[in-house]
Design a protein around this motif. Structure first.
Motif, PDB file in Angstrom:
ATOM      1  N   LEU A  51       0.827  -1.207   0.000  1.00 27.14           N
ATOM      2  CA  LEU A  51       0.000   0.000   0.000  1.00 27.14           C
ATOM      3  C   LEU A  51       0.862   1.258   0.000  1.00 27.14           C
ATOM      4  O   LEU A  51       0.448   2.305  -0.508  1.00 27.14           O
ATOM      5  N   LEU A  52       2.063   1.156   0.553  1.00 24.60           N
ATOM      6  CA  LEU A  52       2.990   2.289   0.602  1.00 24.60           C
ATOM      7  C   LEU A  52       3.914   2.322  -0.607  1.00 24.60           C
ATOM      8  O   LEU A  52       4.291   3.391  -1.089  1.00 24.60           O
ATOM      9  N   ILE A  53       4.290   1.138  -1.094  1.00 24.35           N
ATOM     10  CA  ILE A  53       5.216   1.040  -2.227  1.00 24.35           C
ATOM     11  C   ILE A  53       4.544   1.431  -3.535  1.00 24.35           C
ATOM     12  O   ILE A  53       5.153   2.082  -4.395  1.00 24.35           O
ATOM     13  N   ASN A 181       6.178   7.340   4.945  1.00 24.12           N
ATOM     14  CA  ASN A 181       5.811   6.107   4.240  1.00 24.12           C
ATOM     15  C   ASN A 181       7.006   5.414   3.605  1.00 24.12           C
ATOM     16  O   ASN A 181       7.119   4.179   3.611  1.00 24.12           O
ATOM     17  N   ASN A 182       7.929   6.179   3.031  1.00 25.10           N
ATOM     18  CA  ASN A 182       9.104   5.603   2.376  1.00 25.10           C
ATOM     19  C   ASN A 182       9.994   4.868   3.376  1.00 25.10           C
ATOM     20  O   ASN A 182      10.600   3.836   3.061  1.00 25.10           O
ATOM     21  N   ILE A 183      10.077   5.403   4.591  1.00 27.44           N
ATOM     22  CA  ILE A 183      10.878   4.748   5.636  1.00 27.44           C
ATOM     23  C   ILE A 183      10.106   3.586   6.253  1.00 27.44           C
ATOM     24  O   ILE A 183      10.679   2.533   6.558  1.00 27.44           O
ATOM     25  N   ALA A 184       8.804   3.767   6.391  1.00 27.86           N
ATOM     26  CA  ALA A 184       7.986   2.757   7.067  1.00 27.86           C
ATOM     27  C   ALA A 184       8.028   1.409   6.357  1.00 27.86           C
ATOM     28  O   ALA A 184       8.235   0.362   6.986  1.00 27.86           O
ATOM     29  N   TRP A 185       7.833   1.401   5.037  1.00 31.22           N
ATOM     30  CA  TRP A 185       7.800   0.104   4.354  1.00 31.22           C
ATOM     31  C   TRP A 185       9.182  -0.550   4.336  1.00 31.22           C
ATOM     32  O   TRP A 185       9.295  -1.783   4.385  1.00 31.22           O
ATOM     33  N   ARG A 186      10.239   0.268   4.307  1.00 27.66           N
ATOM     34  CA  ARG A 186      11.591  -0.309   4.353  1.00 27.66           C
ATOM     35  C   ARG A 186      11.878  -0.925   5.729  1.00 27.66           C
ATOM     36  O   ARG A 186      12.498  -1.993   5.827  1.00 27.66           O
TER      37      ARG A 186
END
Length: 472
Positions: A51-53, A181-186
């Motif tokens: 959902l974030l990617i 979001n970019n940090i969260a999915w990683r």
């Protein structure tokens, strides 16, 4: 060594069959279960991460399906390769290699700069996940006793539910905390390396499976010594003195009874995984289709509630019932009730009118499937084959299952986009019900010793004596 009258004595196979549940069973369950915890986390966290990617990498629905399913098709490769290696060279020979692959795969995935990198690293991760399935399940099975073998293996596999729940908790926590979001999915993908590291450290301390050491490698003395040391006095095993017997891969695949059993274990697993992973990978998207205004954190919370109230409860009931009723009945009930619940979603418009009725019916399906085939497919494949081809048979079954998971995860986003939610769930429900037919092909293993199951599945003329040798 002085033993109490209650301490099982005799050959390795006998004492393992008759040993009461002891500390060494718990140690084995924890060691094996840590792998499935990691597998579940890695396979389910991608549903929230996508959902974030998707907006960041501008993924199409086909690319979303590919990212969600790549680790699954790689699991087929890992399950087959490592399953066969473990039967030839020993369980311990690969019991850690697959965990190291999972560590590397999770870390590399977290640093993905684009779609291609994501696909490649998820494939690497999937190889490790697939390799873990046959080895972890087999080791737990080979240490378990005859009367509660199913329950012990199911308890070990219950860690899968906790891995799924952990993925949703971490996702909800990071997103609710306002992490970019970019940090969260990683972070979500990279954190999968931590339990894999714990698996790697813990597993290298376990001895080789005593059943493999005696019945395949032909070193009964070492098998008894390893078991006695690992069990800490709970049993008193001695070498049986029998010549080890084994069957080749060709014999395995050409023995009618074993081949029918393999079709049953692999076919039921395939049908279950088509629906299970199709819905799991797309579950956040499904919730968004019903409530378009739900936030990503709110979507994760709904999925967490379903996983805890329905999934975990179903798993706990499965453990309680296992060995009290037949495996075939338990798995068939789960597939039937779960399938009918999804069919209801497809034919009753009121179920998809809002989140609450959908969550209730979907929760019933989740409960039933965790009660039946979630653990059942794992248990069946781990106990239905002789020692010398046990991880091979489990690896093929798990691998075919993961092909089904790949099909479900790849097609689910496309089906949801083209057919809609109702028709997609209707199809998934029918697929589950078809799994009952494959389940009926498997001989009932409940209450029987592994040696007895092996003797019943292979005619004497198909078994060849193997020269005694030291463990590979």
């Amino acid at each position: 060594m002085t033993t109490s009258p209650a301490t099982p004595e005799g050959s390795v196979g006998h004492v393992l069959d008759e040993a009461p549940t002891s500390l060494f069973h718990i140690k084995t369950a924890i060691t094996s279960g840590m792998g499935f915890f990691t597998d579940a986390y890695d396979l389910n966290v991608i549903s929230i991460a996508l959902l974030l990617i998707t907006p960041q990498f501008h993924l199409t629905s086909g690319q979303v399906g590919l990212v969600g399913s790549t680790a699954l098709i790689a699991s087929f490769v890992g399950a087959f390769i490592f399953g066969r290696i473990a039967d030839v060279f020993g369980r311990k020979s690969v019991y850690g290699i697959e965990a190291a692959i999972m560590v590397v795969g999770a870390l590399l995935t977290a640093f993905a700069p684009n779609f291609t990198w994501l696909i490649v690293t998820r494939f690497i991760l999937g190889i490790g996940i697939g390799g873990d399935y046959p080895v972890s399940a087999t080791i737990m099975t080979e240490y378990s006793n005859r009367k509660s073998r199913g329950r012990q293996v199911a308890m070990m596999f219950s860690s899968y539910s906790f891995g799924t729940i952990t993925a949703y908790i971490l996702a909800m926590t990071l997103l609710s905390a306002g992490v970019d979001n970019n940090i969260a999915w990683r972070l979500l993908l990279g954190l999968g390396a931590l339990p894999a590291l714990a698996v790697l450290w813990n597993r290298r301390r376990m001895p080789e499976s005593p059943r493999f050491t005696e019945n395949v490698a032909g070193d009964g003395t070492r098998a008894a010594r390893d078991l006695n040391d690992f069990a800490g006095g709970a049993v008193s095993a001695s070498a049986s003195g029998e010549t080890p017997k084994k069957i080749s891969l060709v014999q395995f695949l050409t023995t009618p009874r074993l081949l029918v059993t393999l079709i049953g274990t692999a076919g039921a697993w395939f049908m279950y995984d088509v629906g299970a992973y199709g819905n799991s990978i797309s579950q956040p998207k499904i919730v968004k289709m019903i409530d378009a205004h739900a936030s990503i954190a709110g979507t994760a919370a709904i999925n967490l509630i379903i996983a805890v109230l329905a999934g975990l409860t179903g798993t706990l009931v499965a453990i309680f019932v296992m060995d009290r009723i037949g495996r075939k009945l338990q798995q068939s009930l789960g597939l039937g009730v779960g399938g009918l619940a999804l069919v209801l979603i497809g034919v009753a418009p009121a179920v998809t009118a809002s989140v609450l009725p959908f969550a209730l019916v979907f929760g019933v399906a989740t409960f039933a499937l965790d009660f039946g085939p979630n653990a059942g497919t794992m248990v069946f494949a781990a106990e239905s084959f002789p020692d010398s081809v046990r991880t091979t048979g489990h690896g093929i079954s798990a691998g075919i299952g993961k092909v089904g998971a790949y099909v479900g995860a790849l097609l689910s986003p496309v089906m949801l986009a083209s057919l809609g939610l109702k028709d997609t769930e209707l199809i998934m429900g029918i697929v589950y019900i078809l799994g009952i037919g494959f389940t009926m092909l498997i001989p009932e293993p409940s209450g029987r010793s592994l040696d007895d199951l092996a003797a019943r599945s292979v005619p004497a003329q198909r078994v060849e004596a193997a020269p005694a040798a030291a463990r590979p």
